[in-house]
Scaffold this active site. Structure first.
Site, PDB file in Angstrom:
ATOM      1  N   ARG A 132       0.978  -1.393  -0.131  1.00  0.00           N
ATOM      2  CA  ARG A 132      -0.012   0.058   0.061  1.00  0.00           C
ATOM      3  C   ARG A 132       0.755   1.448   0.105  1.00  0.00           C
ATOM      4  NH1 ARG A 132      -1.905   0.854   4.128  1.00  0.00           N
ATOM      5  NH2 ARG A 132      -1.271  -0.846   5.598  1.00  0.00           N
ATOM      6  N   TYR A 146      -1.666  -3.598  -6.651  1.00  0.00           N
ATOM      7  CA  TYR A 146      -1.188  -4.478  -5.437  1.00  0.00           C
ATOM      8  C   TYR A 146      -2.224  -4.413  -4.437  1.00  0.00           C
ATOM      9  CZ  TYR A 146       1.956  -7.315  -2.578  1.00  0.00           C
ATOM     10  OH  TYR A 146       2.640  -8.413  -1.978  1.00  0.00           O
ATOM     11  N   GLY A 147      -2.628  -5.260  -3.703  1.00  0.00           N
ATOM     12  CA  GLY A 147      -3.139  -5.478  -2.572  1.00  0.00           C
ATOM     13  C   GLY A 147      -4.402  -4.424  -2.324  1.00  0.00           C
ATOM     14  N   LYS A 167      -9.474  -2.410   2.088  1.00  0.00           N
ATOM     15  CA  LYS A 167      -9.023  -1.372   3.040  1.00  0.00           C
ATOM     16  C   LYS A 167      -9.989  -0.055   2.688  1.00  0.00           C
ATOM     17  CE  LYS A 167      -5.888  -3.586   5.301  1.00  0.00           C
ATOM     18  NZ  LYS A 167      -6.223  -4.106   6.690  1.00  0.00           N
ATOM     19  N   HIS A 205     -10.672  -2.115  12.023  1.00  0.00           N
ATOM     20  CA  HIS A 205      -9.408  -2.899  11.612  1.00  0.00           C
ATOM     21  C   HIS A 205      -9.295  -4.023  12.764  1.00  0.00           C
ATOM     22  CE1 HIS A 205      -5.082  -2.910  10.118  1.00  0.00           C
ATOM     23  NE2 HIS A 205      -5.926  -3.985   9.792  1.00  0.00           N
ATOM     24  N   SER A 234       0.342  -3.220  12.212  1.00  0.00           N
ATOM     25  CA  SER A 234       0.900  -4.443  11.399  1.00  0.00           C
ATOM     26  C   SER A 234       1.922  -4.991  12.174  1.00  0.00           C
ATOM     27  CB  SER A 234       1.379  -3.833  10.032  1.00  0.00           C
ATOM     28  OG  SER A 234       1.883  -2.865  10.393  1.00  0.00           O
ATOM     29  N   ALA A 235       2.365  -6.140  11.886  1.00  0.00           N
ATOM     30  CA  ALA A 235       3.507  -6.851  12.366  1.00  0.00           C
ATOM     31  C   ALA A 235       3.416  -7.308  13.990  1.00  0.00           C
ATOM     32  CB  ALA A 235       4.674  -6.108  12.291  1.00  0.00           C
ATOM     33  N   CYS A 236       2.175  -7.377  14.273  1.00  0.00           N
ATOM     34  CA  CYS A 236       1.815  -8.051  15.526  1.00  0.00           C
ATOM     35  C   CYS A 236       1.113  -9.511  15.495  1.00  0.00           C
ATOM     36  CB  CYS A 236       0.922  -7.284  16.424  1.00  0.00           C
ATOM     37  SG  CYS A 236       1.662  -5.649  16.922  1.00  0.00           S
ATOM     38  N   GLY A 237       0.960 -10.057  14.389  1.00  0.00           N
ATOM     39  CA  GLY A 237       0.392 -11.375  14.215  1.00  0.00           C
ATOM     40  C   GLY A 237      -1.189 -11.355  14.486  1.00  0.00           C
ATOM     41  N   LYS A 238      -1.671 -10.374  13.957  1.00  0.00           N
ATOM     42  CA  LYS A 238      -3.113 -10.565  14.042  1.00  0.00           C
ATOM     43  C   LYS A 238      -3.805 -11.873  13.348  1.00  0.00           C
ATOM     44  CE  LYS A 238      -6.438  -7.295  12.494  1.00  0.00           C
ATOM     45  NZ  LYS A 238      -6.558  -6.394  11.457  1.00  0.00           N
ATOM     46  N   ASP A 285      -9.061  -9.829   9.907  1.00  0.00           N
ATOM     47  CA  ASP A 285      -8.816  -8.263   9.378  1.00  0.00           C
ATOM     48  C   ASP A 285      -9.748  -7.063   9.748  1.00  0.00           C
ATOM     49  OD1 ASP A 285      -6.738  -6.652   8.574  1.00  0.00           O
ATOM     50  OD2 ASP A 285      -7.464  -6.291   6.751  1.00  0.00           O
ATOM     51  N   ARG A 342       2.090 -12.125  -0.240  1.00  0.00           N
ATOM     52  CA  ARG A 342       1.106 -12.339   0.398  1.00  0.00           C
ATOM     53  C   ARG A 342       0.501 -13.641  -0.261  1.00  0.00           C
ATOM     54  NH1 ARG A 342      -1.339  -8.332   4.064  1.00  0.00           N
ATOM     55  NH2 ARG A 342       0.051  -6.645   3.919  1.00  0.00           N
ATOM     56  N   ARG A 345       3.345  -3.670  19.807  1.00  0.00           N
ATOM     57  CA  ARG A 345       4.404  -4.584  20.129  1.00  0.00           C
ATOM     58  C   ARG A 345       5.512  -3.522  20.827  1.00  0.00           C
ATOM     59  NH1 ARG A 345       8.262  -7.739  17.025  1.00  0.00           N
ATOM     60  NH2 ARG A 345       6.861  -8.834  15.787  1.00  0.00           N
ATOM     61  N   ASN A 349      -1.133 -17.629  23.834  1.00  0.00           N
ATOM     62  CA  ASN A 349      -1.805 -16.343  24.186  1.00  0.00           C
ATOM     63  C   ASN A 349      -3.283 -16.665  24.735  1.00  0.00           C
ATOM     64  OD1 ASN A 349       0.112 -14.853  23.466  1.00  0.00           O
ATOM     65  ND2 ASN A 349      -0.447 -14.499  21.536  1.00  0.00           N
TER      66      ASN A 349
HETATM   67  O1  TSX Z   1       2.051 -13.614  15.800  1.00  0.00           O
HETATM   68  C1  TSX Z   1       2.684 -13.603  16.733  1.00  0.00           C
HETATM   69  N1  TSX Z   1       2.146 -13.636  18.160  1.00  0.00           N
HETATM   70  C2  TSX Z   1       0.500 -13.922  18.257  1.00  0.00           C
HETATM   71  C3  TSX Z   1       0.039 -15.119  17.954  1.00  0.00           C
HETATM   72  C4  TSX Z   1      -1.203 -15.541  18.326  1.00  0.00           C
HETATM   73  N2  TSX Z   1       4.159 -13.397  16.714  1.00  0.00           N
HETATM   74  C5  TSX Z   1       4.828 -13.441  15.521  1.00  0.00           C
HETATM   75  C6  TSX Z   1       5.217 -11.909  15.185  1.00  0.00           C
HETATM   76  C7  TSX Z   1       4.323 -11.182  14.400  1.00  0.00           C
HETATM   77  C8  TSX Z   1       4.104 -11.362  12.961  1.00  0.00           C
HETATM   78  C9  TSX Z   1       4.710 -13.411  17.862  1.00  0.00           C
HETATM   79  N3  TSX Z   1       6.012 -13.341  17.996  1.00  0.00           N
HETATM   80  C10 TSX Z   1       4.082 -13.389  19.188  1.00  0.00           C
HETATM   81  C11 TSX Z   1       2.745 -13.721  19.264  1.00  0.00           C
HETATM   82  O2  TSX Z   1       2.102 -13.867  20.262  1.00  0.00           O
HETATM   83  N4  TSX Z   1       5.026 -13.358  20.230  1.00  0.00           N
HETATM   84  C12 TSX Z   1       6.393 -13.357  19.492  1.00  0.00           C
HETATM   85  C13 TSX Z   1       7.639 -13.189  20.106  1.00  0.00           C
HETATM   86  C14 TSX Z   1       8.102 -14.571  20.328  1.00  0.00           C
HETATM   87  C15 TSX Z   1       8.890 -15.051  19.105  1.00  0.00           C
HETATM   88  C16 TSX Z   1       9.341 -16.370  19.470  1.00  0.00           C
HETATM   89  C17 TSX Z   1       9.270 -16.996  20.485  1.00  0.00           C
HETATM   90  C18 TSX Z   1       8.524 -16.620  21.390  1.00  0.00           C
HETATM   91  C19 TSX Z   1       7.881 -15.176  21.453  1.00  0.00           C
HETATM   92  N5  TSX Z   1       9.704 -18.375  20.294  1.00  0.00           N
HETATM   93  C20 TSX Z   1      10.569 -19.135  21.550  1.00  0.00           C
HETATM   94  O3  TSX Z   1      10.163 -18.681  22.814  1.00  0.00           O
HETATM   95  C21 TSX Z   1      10.849 -20.323  21.399  1.00  0.00           C
HETATM   96 MN    MN Z   2      -5.027  -5.301   8.134  1.00  0.00          MN
END
Ligand code: TSX
Ligand code: MN
Length: 595
Positions: free
Chosen positions: A70, A211-212, A220, A240, A262-266, A287, A379, A410, A507
């Site tokens: 984007r 793209y996307g 979006k 979102h 972004s980059a929190c593993g949603k 999303d 993607r 994060r 989690n």
């Molecule tokens: O998506 C993630 N989540 C949510 C999962 C339901 N990630 C991936 C990064 C974002 C794209 C995470 N990374 C999460 C998380 O809860 N936590 C972490 C940090 C982390 C990374 C590797 C380990 C532990 C924590 N591995 C070991 O301890 C072996």
């Molecule tokens: Mn999104």
């Protein structure tokens, strides 16, 4: 099929766009598999799509190197005044922007077909759903829209002769001269890309990118930027957020909607594999959530999308087995690497790194190569119905009743694993101040703190201060029936730099604590920042985590929070008179609780 379309306004608009863009032909999409297959065949012939021998009916695309994400700097909220777009959006006067883009659109589809895509965001006919019509010159967009939305003739039937729809114009901005050979990913140069929204007339104009979110306009552009402005006017919410259903061992269901930058593993959280016995998690969306107050006064959510457009790198059987199991067939992969045996690959994939692959630019790649094999923003496009943990009610037109809102970001320090808001307005404060440290996957310097209120900074279609007010208003309407609100941080590190929390499937331990709070089974510790878990109320059975690490995860560093307070105060200033007074009051309360 043309003869059956008796929607005069729709026909006029298509005629107008066709006269401006001058395509060679117009094609109405019916959403059938036959249409998808023939469109894909055309793209295989032209060299744009690569069939994958390892995955049934799945294809790899490689974008132009200038067209990989984007383009936030070239995304506009074009309201009559700049004040209505607010300090977090790019703004150009609508007349001026339309002039610029009309010039760009003139003749831009020469040598190409204009595809008419009737689509529904949300189950067709749901009271929460909206219809859009995307006009595009990209067959790649057509195929992706087939997966990501509900496309086809049924949508036109619902529209009838005078139904409401959101017009979405899209061109890749690459006309073809007579006899000119097409590029494998045609698009316009970066300075000609415009992603424009006119929320006061529910209109989207996109130019130059294939793209996307720049091109799949249902996502979006419509479901967040335009929908957020409609939701403000009409008294509902377009957020979102992922949506999931958590079922406890007694069979009680909890519906959770969660917003993360972004980059929190949603997507990983949306498909969580619970690591405690007896708990079940089902995915409703990864999303976007559209939410309306039901006749019983509770807040009901639908997922307006029909697929996942997920970030590929980092997705593995380790991090997200259910996503991986969604990708075995009927998928589109963009900017992933291609292995010698005809499969896709990306950084973070399970198993051994291939000794040789073709990278996302189409070049030979080996583990010794300096650049990555897949683009960091590569993607997958996958049908939600293929997700093994998709909730059986994910297409319920009435939606699911939300019990819990989660915000997060994060943060290596300062913010504890979890805390609960004291009340709705405190929760709105937590959402409005949400922040995340940047990673290599996003733009800018690594480790900078970026405020991303409600994870909506790039997606709010109007003044962010007024959006905060809308959240406060919704709380007043919901009263006692409002969802409870929590803030989480899976990413806290020890002073020596190791992850304190295992994350991923573990989690669910934090989600379980939230559910037990909602049920009134457990009390919590009042702290200056909110309600924190008592150690003994966090289910850590089977986890190998030290008492010191748990204490560090839940520690409140008063000095760091004083610094946070002044940072929030500075950040609030940009909203000027649009910042609702109750949020200033929340900041004052927080300050006083530290005294
Ligand atoms: O998506 C993630 N989540 C949510 C999962 C339901 N990630 C991936 C990064 C974002 C794209 C995470 N990374 C999460 C998380 O809860 N936590 C972490 C940090 C982390 C990374 C590797 C380990 C532990 C924590 N591995 C070991 O301890 C072996
Ligand atoms: Mn999104």
């Amino acid at each position: 099929m043309l003869a059956t379309i008796k929607h005069e306004k729709l026909n006029c608009w298509i005629q107008e766009v066709a006269e401006l863009c001058q395509p060679d032909s117009i094609y109405w999409c019916d959403g059938t598999k036959k249409e998808y297959d023939s469109m894909m065949s055309l793209m295989i012939e032209s060299g744009m799509a690569i069939p994958l021998s390892k995955r049934a009916n799945s294809f790899l695309f490689r974008s132009d190197t200038s067209d990989v994400a984007r383009v936030e700097d070239q995304t506009y909220i074009s309201t009559l005044t700049q004040d209505e777009a607010g300090p977090t959006n790019n703004w150009i006067d609508p007349a001026e922007l339309k002039k610029i883009m009309t010039d760009l659109y003139t003749g831009c589809m020469k040598g190409r077909t204009l595809y008419v895509i009737p689509f529904s965001m949300g189950p067709i006919g749901s009271p929460i759903s909206k219809i859009g019509i995307e006009l595009t010159d990209s067959p790649y967009v057509v195929c992706n829209m087939h997966i990501m939305t509900r496309v086809g003739t049924k949508v036109l039937e619902v529209l009838g002769t005078d139904g409401e729809y959101i017009p979405c114009v899209h061109s890749i901005g690459a006309p073809l001269a007579e006899g000119q050979k097409d590029a494998s990913w045609p698009c316009a140069p970066i300075e000609k890309k415009y992603i424009s929204h006119f929320p006061q007339e529910n209109l989207i104009w996109s130019f130059g990118s294939g793209y996307g979110g720049n091109a799949l306009l249902g996502k979006k552009c419509l479901a967040l930027r335009i929908a957020s402005a409609m939701a403000k006017r009409e008294g509902w919410m377009a957020e979102h957020m992922l949506i999931l259903r958590l079922t406890n061992p007694e069979g009680r269901r909890f519906h959770i909607a969660a917003a993360f930058p972004s980059a929190c593993g949603k997507t990983n959280l949306a498909m969580l594999k619970p690591m405690i016995e007896g708990w079940k998690c089902e995915c409703i969306g990864d999303d976007i959530a559209w939410m309306k107050i039901g006749t019983d006064g509770r807040l009901y959510a639908i997922n307006p999308e029909a697929g996942f457009f997920g970030v590929a790198p980092g997705t593995s059987y380790d991090s997200n087995p259910s996503a991986m199991d969604s990708l075995n067939k009927n998928c589109i992969f963009t900017n992933c690497a291609l292995t010698d045996d005809g499969d896709i690959w990306w950084e973070g994939f399970d198993g051994e790194t291939p000794a040789h692959a073709i990278d996302w630019k189409g070049n030979d790649w080996t583990p010794e190569s300096k650049s990555s094999a897949a683009h960091p923003n590569a993607r997958f496009t996958a049908p939600a119905s293929q997700c093994p943990v998709i909730c059986p009610d994910w297409e319920d037109p009435n939606g699911v009743p939300i019990d819990i809102f989660v915000f997060g970001g994060r943060r290596a320090s300062v913010v504890p694993l979890v805390n609960e808001a004291y009340d709705w307005n405190h929760g709105v404060f937590l959402g409005s101040t949400a922040a995340s440290e940047t990673t290599a996957a996003n733009i800018g310097e690594v480790g900078n703190l970026r405020r991303d209120p409600f994870a909506m900074k790039p997606f709010c279609g109007y003044n962010m201060g007024e959006y905060f007010q809308h959240w406060l208003d919704m709380g007043n309407k919901l009263g006692e029936k409002a969802p409870r609100m929590f803030y989480v941080n899976w990413f806290r590190k020890s002073p020596d730099g190791k992850w304190l929390w295992p994350g991923f499937g573990d989690n669910v331990r934090v989600l379980k604590w939230m559910c037990e709070r909602v049920e009134g089974k457990i009390d919590a510790i009042e702290t200056p920042i909110g309600l924190l878990p008592k150690k003994e109320n966090l289910d850590l059975n089977g986890l190998n985590i030290s008492n010191d690490d748990i204490e560090e995860l839940l520690r409140i560093d008063t000095e760091a929070w004083r610094a946070e307070l002044s940072d929030i105060e500075k950040y609030f200033q940009q909203f000027g008179s649009h910042l609702p007074q109750p949020l200033y009051a929340q900041l004052e309360n927080l300050r006083n609780r530290f005294k």
